[in-house]
Every structure is written in C-alpha cells, then in structure tokens.
Design an enzyme around this catalytic site. Structure first.
Site, short mmCIF file in Angstrom:
data_model
loop_
_atom_site.label_atom_id
_atom_site.label_comp_id
_atom_site.label_asym_id
_atom_site.label_seq_id
_atom_site.Cartn_x
_atom_site.Cartn_y
_atom_site.Cartn_z
CB CYS B 98 0.78 22.48 11.81
SG CYS B 98 1.12 22.18 10.20
CG HIS B 116 3.08 19.26 8.49
ND1 HIS B 116 2.62 18.19 7.83
CD2 HIS B 116 2.54 20.12 8.03
CE1 HIS B 116 1.97 18.31 6.75
NE2 HIS B 116 1.81 19.59 6.68
CD GLU B 140 19.50 -2.55 10.94
OE1 GLU B 140 19.14 -3.91 10.64
OE2 GLU B 140 20.03 -2.05 11.90
CG HIS B 196 -0.87 17.66 3.27
ND1 HIS B 196 -2.18 17.98 4.16
CD2 HIS B 196 0.13 18.37 3.82
CE1 HIS B 196 -1.48 19.18 4.86
NE2 HIS B 196 -0.31 19.29 4.73
#
Lengths: 236, 236, 236, 236
Positions: B98, B116, B140, B196
């Site tokens: 990532c 992630h 809310e 994903h």
C-alpha cells in the site's frame, strides 16, 4: 519415556512453540466463531513432529499440557496397528477426530499446519453452492490465497475454486473423499465439507491461519453476494 | 546507519509513538474485521518521517521492530531509483504494497495517516453502488466526516460522496487512478476500490482512524438501507 | 480552583468513581459498536455533580483526566451566560455536544446517567418505523425495561413505546424536541432520534447501562422481525 | 453461620471453583450477546451444593462474593416454606429468577449446570418455527449435542428436536411448562421459550456450556437457512 521427558515436548517459554501456539490460536478462532461447541481446531507439523489438540474439549481453554505429539511421517492406523504418539496428555483425553484429515494436508501438500473450522460462512457457502465447487473471482482477497504445492499466488482476475465434498456421519470416513478432492483439485487452497465446515492448510502455522482467514472472508462475501443476487464469477 | 541507530527509530516507551501505535491499531482493526488475511493496514506520517508496516504479515501480530521508516518527502521509485528508507526491519520483509497509495494521501492531502481496510461493508458498498460514487445523506454520522484540505465538517443535510475506482490486478497500478479520483473529488474523505476495500486518511493518526470508522459506519448503514429498499439520499 | 484541586475531582482509586467508569464504559460501548467515530457517550450524575466526556475524541481512549465536572443543578447556558464547570481538562477540549441532551434526562427524569448511542440497530429502527413511535410487545427483554419516574417494570404483555424524534443539523436543537417527547411520553425509557441513534437513561450508571442494553436488544430484534415480515406488536 | 464461614463457600484460589467460574462464564456469555441487560445466566451444581448468580445485576460484572449457595436437593418453596440457602451475599440481592428453572434441569436431568440465554438466535428460531418444535438435521454440529439422561450423542443424520414452550409473564410460571416439555421430550438437550430465549443443561459446567454453544450455533444456522428458503430437515 518418562512423564517429565514427555512434558518437555510441550512445555516451552517460546510463545511460538506449537504447544503454546495451538491454545492461543484456538482462543483466536473461538472469537471468530470458528470453533464453538468444541468443534474445529488446528494441527501443526514442524519437521518430524505433529502437534494436535484433544477431541471434545473447549477449544478456547486448551493448555499446552493437553497437546498430543506424534511422530511424522507414520502410516495411518489400521485394524492391526495403532496410531503412534511421542506424547499423550496425562488425562483421559483422545486426540482430535480431525487427525486423519490433518494428515491429508501434511502428506498431500507437505503442509505445516491444517485448520478446521465450523464457520457458518463456510457452511452457508456449501448450502448455497449445491454442486461440488465454490467459485468466486474479482475479489482483492483472492490475491492472498496460495494454491498448489509451490504456493503460487492467484491473480485478482483468477477464479478461485474450492471443492465441496459431502459430509459423512463419521469423520474418519471423510479422509478418503478429502484426499480424492485434493488430488482432483491440485490447486485447491482448502476443502469445504457440506453442512460441516472447511479444512484449510499452509506451509507453516502462519500461512495456514492466513489462508483460513482469506478463504473464510471469501466464503462470507460470496454468501452475501449470492443472497443479494450478485454473481460471484465475472467472465473477464 | 548501524542497527542500533536504526532500532532507535522504532523503539520507544511512548505508547503514542507511531511504531507502537501501528501494532496496536492493527490489532484494533483486526477485531473490526478490516485486516484479516494480512490485508489492509495503516501508514503514519509525522513530519519528515513515514512509518509503515510490512507486506504479507499477520496485521494483528506486528511488533515495533517490524516497522519500516521512510524519509518524507521523496520521489516515487522508478526503473532507475529505489524507494529510500531510514530503517528496514532486520528480517526478510518487504514494505506494505500500500506504500504508494498511502503516499497519495500524504502528498495530495497532506495527511498524517492513511488507513486501508478490506472491510466487507466497503466491498458490499462497491457492489451495490455500481457507478463511480457511493452517496448518502441525512445520517448523523456524516457530521463526523471531514472533507477537503481544510478539514471542513459536513452537515447532516449534506450528501456525502465517496468516489469508487476500479480494482486492478497489481496494487501499484491503483496509485494513478486513486490520485485521479482524489483530484476529481477534492472533498472526498476517502476512496472506495471496487471489490477490494477503502483508503481513508486524516491529518494525524487519530483523525485517520476516526474518518475510517465514520466512513465504514456509513458504508454499513448504506448497504443495510439499500438492501431494505430505502433510498440513501434524501432530496431536502 | 488550582489544578491539583481540580484533578482531585477525577482522580480516584475507586473503579466505580464516575471518572473511572466513563472511560471503562465507553470502551465497552465501543466494542458494542455504539460509539465508533467519536460518536455517542455517557454522562453520569452523582448528587450535585455531573461527569461528562469531551466532544470529538475517540471514546474508547478516554482517560479520567479528560473528564469534565459540572455542578448540578444549573441553568442552561444562554446568550448572556456560560455553562458552569467545576473542572475542565487541561487540554484543548470541549465538553460533549450531548451535554444539553443529557441534562434533559437529569432534569426531567432525575436520572443518574444518560447514554447516547449511534447503534445501527437504533438507526435501522427509525428507518423501518417511519412514524413517531417504535413499538414492540411480547418479548421477554421488555421486562428489563423501567419506565416513568418511579422506575416501574413493564410486563411481558405490555407494549413498549419509544418515541422517535426527527434529527436536526445542530445537536443543540435536539434539546427541545427531546424534552417535548419526554413530556408527551412520561413512560418512555428512552428517545430514538431518526437517522441518528438513541438516548437512554437510568437512576444511576448501572440502570442507565442496563436500560440501554435492553432497548438496543429490542431495536435489534424488532428490526429483524420486521425484515422477516413478523409483526412486532401482538394484540393480546 | 458466621459471615466468614459463609464467605468461605465462595472464596477460592481455584479458577474452576463455581464461584469463580460463574463470573468468568457470564463475561464470556456477555460477549456472545447471550446475557445483555442483566438477562440470562448460569447455575452450577456440584454434589449437594448449587451456586447461583443474583437477579437483575449486570452479568458481566458479577463477583464471587455475589454468589448464592443453596443446599441440594431441597423442596421447591411454597406459601409456607422459603427456599433454603447456605449463603446469601451480604448485599441487597435476590437470587436469580431462573432458580426454579435451573432446578428442573438438576432434578429431571441430574444436570450439573444449566444455562439460560436471551440469544437472538434462539428468539428468532422461536419466531420462525411457530409450532412446538425446532427441528434440524444434517449439520455436523448436531454431533456435538448430547441427549437424554445417558448423554447419548446424536448422529449427523439424526433430526435434532428442541421443544418450544410459550413464554409467560412471570418466570415462576415457566417452571411447570418447562418440566412438562422435558418429560414429553426425554431426549431434549434444551428447551426454547418463545420470544424469550433458551435453557440448556449438561452433566457439569463444561458440558452445559458446550451444549449451549452447539444449540445456539444450530439455532443461528437454522434461522439463516429458513430465511434463505432452505429446508432444515432433510429426509434421508
């Protein structure tokens, strides 16, 4: 072998010793809902030794002294031969009924661990996929799955196929049909058992746990998708 | 840099040090079901240093010594240049896949953290919202979301828009489409990746975690609403 | 008041001191999914003191030193008067935005605690019950609910009625409509806020927590029943 | 009996002492969602002593000193006789309202423990099975269930039958109908109470807990199957 020699096989300060890992991982699996009601469990093989939990005990309360140690390899027990142990717990316990099924993973996949869950995601998958395969593609989590003897990774675009075998009244009888499915599907990362759960393995305990989590995630999302009317296999 | 110098970058008594926070937060995320099967994670940037977990490890078992430290800013690696590190763990580990996506959040939003998740709420949202946007209003929880570079709060009456990008077989390839979506939606609080999961960021680790929780809550309630036949955007 | 005097109001070895209870209960509520994304919380009143958590912080990470202490009773703040505190945390924090709503419970019900959740069970109940009341009967859990100023128990055969008020962009604006609903429904054990969550109270912290759990259970089973096409109110 | 004599009945270093087990198991059950809102609980019998939690308290916060100890056997209380105790906690507490129902399990099944849950799986099962029996077959988990006085195991092919009795406004009134169901269904592993929950027992605390987990798993999968339009009993 004296009792103290035998205990030395399961008493260790190392948290990663299989006799410490099995209790810890089973507590983890209990919280995931995989091993309630004494069902499910994990067997770990390190080299020529296999570590296995007892049958019929609360999986989240296992202690290292409850662990069985078996030499590996060894032939399956027969009418004339018993299973061989390096250590039996000094209690009135029997080894997990999954032992012959774990052995399939050790022998046919050279696995270092095999996990059996009664996860409801797995059971629901076997109820909604009525044939002999659970299939799903185009899910990022598929990339976490390792298949075949060489632990090949799948692509996001690949279709994951997990064979489904029929459950049997006696667990011993599952050994052959599980082995057959593993041979028919050399790339299978696990085997689903209809109305029962799943067997998943890996080259060591970490890989086995990771594979079990990836597959369970895919069973769960697959069930949700099918129930929402979304097809799980996209033709690329 | 010697190994002890390098370790000093991740060993701290302060529970809020990034190398202590990442393991703790990943355990938290594991319990939320966001990072099972080694997927997902968090990158934290404090000033000119970025802290990142390894790739392919069990996220709930990370230790501070496993953490990578990178200087910030730095150019993306190219065929001729490698990524630069201040510290690599003394193990056979690779930084999280990532990393380039976390970098998007650091560069394009001046984020202090990026999370992630493989949350099934996020994945189901991308399956039920087939276009390029997830939208919801009149909740809310929307008031908890911060958008844009100035961290503006949304009103209960605003429509939250989260862009959805298509997944790619290689995570590296997501970098450009995620960056594109972040530019096209300057108010996006996060980006969904079809089939994903989600990337969510904040100005520091707390804001990133808070934003990830708010958005995941909204994905979850949005999915429930759509499945119950209730529209998620009310025209005021 | 000096800082050490002020700290004495929240530092105690007694685990049941409100400044210790609020952090512990908020961790509990976080695990129940009631207070993610900094939403929700609890206010506790013991005699002439009210203890309240800060606004906009991670509820599962509150510490005793973060707690505000206010004298009770006191008039609501106005354009000309501020809210009065016995202690403010020595940080850049603001008291929970729920403070005026908690005050409704203290003043109108003589409550000792008031809990606000963003539980998705509560939100789904307000989406599936589109009128101004959530109603359910013939559930054992109804017997756990206490209604009215005298904390009367309901019977299994009674119909539980929880008023639903409309959400407003600003939480302050909820104060009046919540108070109105509490007066119109003197037996209400709590108030639902559409697309937002619930406020529930009790004569002390234990009763407030118990009531919140009972009502949340009833919202959850009510939603499941309605989605399964089962009516929630049986005419006896 | 002096107070210290009485305390000796519940203070023990042994984690498996019933006065230590009840608090621990109730925390476990709370996390499973079985005993929220003070509902549900467990009674344990060891030889001639029965250990029972108080009524109306938070089940996840019970302490050993809160436990009641009763001699066993003893006649049910009547208008002229009170229930007999070996120990009452030195607090303003009443024994669990489930006491007479736990007694059914002790007397009619020689049980060593009886667990009462308000599990939503159990309640939903009683709503979807409108007759007087919950039935399911062909689930591996059925093999974990023990039935009858001799604790016989069921086969995977057997149909598990759990009787459902109607709830009553007063818990005391359930005693007779539960006993009647236990006599009519001598092989019942538990009793469901419509719109209320379940009572499940075992020969000791471990068996009781295991049985409660097995049955709850079967209620959960049964509800999912019925809601997916899958029949739960397969004719072999």
């Amino acid at each position: 072998m004296s009792s103290s020699d035998s205990d030395a096989l399961v008493l260790s300060d190392d948290p990663l010793h299989p006799a410490n890992l099995i209790p810890e991982l089973c507590r983890n699996f209990y919280q995931l809902g995989w091993v309630t009601g004494t069902g499910g469990g994990i067997g770990i093989r390190v080299g020529d030794k296999v570590y296995i939990a007892p049958s019929g005990v609360q999986k989240e309360r296992i202690l290292p002294v409850h662990i069985f140690v078996l030499p590996y390899p060894q032939a399956a027990p027969s009418p004339h031969t018993d299973r061989v142990f390096l250590r039996r717990p000094s209690l009135n316990l029997k080894e997990s009924a999954c032992t012959p099924l774990f052995w399939n993973a050790f022998e046919l996949r050279e696995a270092g661990s095999c996990i059996h869950t009664h996860s409801q995601n797995a059971v629901m998958a076997t109820l909604l996929w009525q044939g002999k395969e659970f299939t799903i593609s185009h899910q990022e989590m598929i990339k976490g799955v390792r298949v075949g003897g060489v632990a090949r990774a799948l692509s996001y675009l690949d279709t994951l196929v997990v064979p489904i075998i029929e459950n049997t009244p006696n667990k011993e009888d599952l050994k052959d049909s599980m082995a057959e499915a593993m041979k028919e599907y050399p790339n299978a990362a696990g085997v689903l058992v209809r109305r029962h759960g799943a067997y998943v393995w890996g080259s060591d305990w970490e890989k086995g746990k990771t594979q079990a989590e990836c597959l369970d995630y895919l069973f769960e999302i697959g069930v949700k998708m099918r129930q929402a009317g979304i097809t799980t296999v996209v033709s690329s």
